[in-house]
Design an enzyme around this catalytic site. Structure first.
Site: not given
Length: 314
Positions: A194, A220, A226
């Site tokens: 990302k 994770d 979220g």
């Protein structure tokens, strides 16, 4: 169990403490942890602990500072009551994400909290899936960091078609953790890369690895807002993934996280009860909670009996 073995609980996650004691076959020690009118914490240990081995079960979850103060004051009360050894069982260690200086003139709060716990009088720390393993080195006392991977691997084998599964790390920093789970269930590994092209713009997700037709399992240690999880699930599905699950140890789930996940394309988010689930979590359509009571209970028992804890990692 040794007769001098006792468990005390703060207010952060009493249901977990009771479940751990049920597994151990012992009652919670009688203690009062309450507030004065001005919200000062007051603790009273209501049974004899002189010369005994005492475990305090307390996650430093929201409200983090209140629960941290409870832990410190319970420790002081036990120390002044002549407990022989005090072990802080911290299923979720708050402030763990502040484990380094990301920019100038910022604190390393995880180290500060470790100092506070140590100087309060704790002799040993038992925790679960620290955000960064090196936080163990912030403590100058023995610290055992348990892993949730064996528990998650067992759940995956029981509930999912893991033969078609692919474990996915939601960022480069979580590759070691994801690789460990992938090895346990004999699954391939993918990584979500990302990045932001410009400040304030949405993240661009690149998938390292072929996920087409796979049941992807995002892994994770913490899910907070979220956002990253939801974006990663969308990126995986866009790359041809069949479905996306997420296994996260600590469900912080602050703000509108539960609604965000409930409205997302995630098939299911599985979290542990290291943080006491809210009512919103309990009724969410695609969030499920698995218990760490047995894992923590076995670690407590082995610590009390001076036997190996590391074999729990197998």
């Amino acid at each position: 169990m040794p007769s001098s073995f006792k468990v005390v609980a703060g207010n952060s996650n009493r249901p977990l403490a009771e479940a751990i004691c049920a597994h151990l076959g012992i009652p919670l020690a009688k203690a009062s942890v309450r507030r004065f009118a001005d919200m000062e914490v007051f603790v009273e240990i209501q049974e004899n602990v002189r010369g005994q081995d005492v475990f305090i079960i307390q996650s430093t979850s929201f409200p983090t500072n209140d629960h941290l103060m409870e832990l410190l004051i319970i420790t002081d009360a036990l120390r002044r009551s002549s407990a022989r050894r005090i072990t802080a069982v911290i299923p979720y260690f708050g402030y763990a994400r502040q484990d380094r200086r990301a920019s100038g003139r910022t604190p390393i709060s995880a180290k500060l909290v470790a100092n506070l716990i140590t100087h309060a009088g704790v002799d040993r720390v038992l925790t679960l899936d620290l955000h960064a393993g090196q936080i163990q080195g912030f403590f100058d006392i023995p610290t055992d960091n348990l892993f949730g991977a064996p528990l998650m691997a067992r759940d995956i084998r029981e509930r999912l078609d893991y033969k078609n599964a692919m474990v996915v790390s939601p960022d480069v920093g979580g590759v070691v953790r994801a690789r460990a789970l992938a090895k346990r269930i004999d699954a391939p590994l993918a990584i979500v890369d990302k990045r932001r092209d410009r400040p304030g713009e949405s993240e661009v997700m690149n998938i390292i690895g072929s996920v087409e037709g796979r049941s992807c399992i995002l892994l994770d240690d913490i899910v907070d807002s979220g956002g990253t999880l939801v974006n990663a699930a969308e990126a995986l599905l866009a790359q041809g993934a069949h479905e996306v699950y997420a296994y996260i140890t600590h469900g912080v789930l602050s703000g509108g996280a539960v609604a965000r996940i409930a409205n997302s394309k995630l098939k299911e988010l599985v979290i542990t009860d290291s943080i006491m689930p809210t009512e919103a979590v309990k009724v969410a359509r695609n969030i499920r909670v698995i218990s760490i009571a047995q894992l923590m209970g076995e670690a407590i028992e082995r610590t009390a009996q001076e036997t190996s804890v590391s074999s729990l990692f197998d």
